[in-house]
Design an enzyme around this catalytic site. Structure first.
Site, mmCIF file in Angstrom:
data_model
loop_
_atom_site.group_PDB
_atom_site.id
_atom_site.type_symbol
_atom_site.label_atom_id
_atom_site.label_comp_id
_atom_site.label_asym_id
_atom_site.label_seq_id
_atom_site.Cartn_x
_atom_site.Cartn_y
_atom_site.Cartn_z
ATOM 1 N N HIS A 123 -25.165 -72.623 -70.118
ATOM 2 C CA HIS A 123 -25.274 -74.084 -70.021
ATOM 3 C C HIS A 123 -25.627 -74.685 -71.376
ATOM 4 O O HIS A 123 -24.983 -75.641 -71.850
ATOM 5 C CB HIS A 123 -26.336 -74.440 -68.972
ATOM 6 N N GLU A 124 -26.638 -74.125 -72.019
ATOM 7 C CA GLU A 124 -27.101 -74.689 -73.289
ATOM 8 C C GLU A 124 -26.135 -74.389 -74.433
ATOM 9 O O GLU A 124 -26.011 -75.186 -75.371
ATOM 10 C CB GLU A 124 -28.504 -74.180 -73.614
ATOM 11 N N HIS A 127 -23.639 -77.097 -74.575
ATOM 12 C CA HIS A 127 -24.161 -78.242 -75.327
ATOM 13 C C HIS A 127 -24.073 -77.977 -76.828
ATOM 14 O O HIS A 127 -23.708 -78.874 -77.608
ATOM 15 C CB HIS A 127 -25.613 -78.516 -74.941
#
Length: 244
Positions: A123-124, A127
């Protein structure tokens, strides 16, 4: 002071400061602390376990490996010691991306299982990939934040069937899109002091474009097997481009 303006009291100034958006840093109190020595950190089981799980994810998880390759090819090579930090966090947050330092925070007190670490890191890293390839205004443009949160929820495995069953959420047609939308809104509300209506509007306005932006996977990886295929396709795409 302009004519007709009321002079602010110390109490009002304090209230205004408290209401100022902290961009989610309240969830990561260790961000403002002096770094501990390696010896001190090594004494904490949470930190050791976090580091071991992180290494396992970076070395074996196909989602993470694909993203690391994509970041490297985009000119943003990720280094374990520089770009990841295991820290204690507030609430039940699993991790976060600190755009100011280009660093991924992993909540060592909340990540207890390898599968959870895999999802948080993926997920990160999405980003981080968005931060690398585009001029994302994380702090002032809520639509930019919404777009990256949509992509992270869509491509990280957050909304796989098994994860949704574990949350006791079931659905048929359009359930994946609903999950992505809901999780994007939740993520925005966790890190920005905006109303739910503002978060929903931002997500809805960019949803179609950002949901269909599948880079660097090229597909929605609904499972580990899908992620492996996406990783192979990504590597083959690079070989093809190299021969042009």
């Amino acid at each position: 002071m302009e004519e007709g303006a009321a002079e602010s009291s110390p109490a009002a100034e304090k209230k205004g400061a408290e209401e100022e958006d902290d961009f989610g840093y309240r969830l990561f109190p260790d961000r403002n602390k002096k770094p501990q020595s390696f010896l001190v950190r090594s004494l904490f089981t949470f930190h050791n376990k976090c580091q071991l799980m992180l290494r396992m994810t970076l070395e074996t998880n196909p989602y993470a490996r694909l993203l690391l390759e994509a970041l490297k090819q985009s000119g943003c090579t990720v280094f374990n010691d520089r770009h990841f930090s295991c820290e204690d966090c507030d609430g039940c947050v699993g991790g976060g991306f600190d755009a100011a330092t280009s660093q991924i925070v992993l909540c060592q007190n909340n990540i207890r299982q390898q599968s959870h670490m895999n999802r948080v890191v993926t997920h990160e890293l999405i980003h981080a990939f968005d931060h690398c390839r585009a001029h994302v205004d994380w702090f002032k443009n809520v639509k930019h934040l919404a777009c990256s949160e949509i992509r992270a929820a869509n491509l990280s495995g957050d909304c796989t069937l098994m994860n949704e069953i574990a949350r006791f959420k079931f659905g048929l047609k359009g359930h994946h899109q609903t999950c992505v939308r809901d999780r994007a809104i939740r993520s925005i509300l966790a890190v920005r002091k905006v109303s739910k209506e503002t978060a929903e509007k931002a997500v809805d306005e960019v949803f179609d474009a950002c949901f269909n932006d599948l880079e660097p996977f090229g597909r929605i990886p609904h499972s580990r097997a899908d992620a492996k295929r996406a990783y192979r396709d990504f590597q083959n795409r690079d070989r093809y481009n190299a021969n042009l």
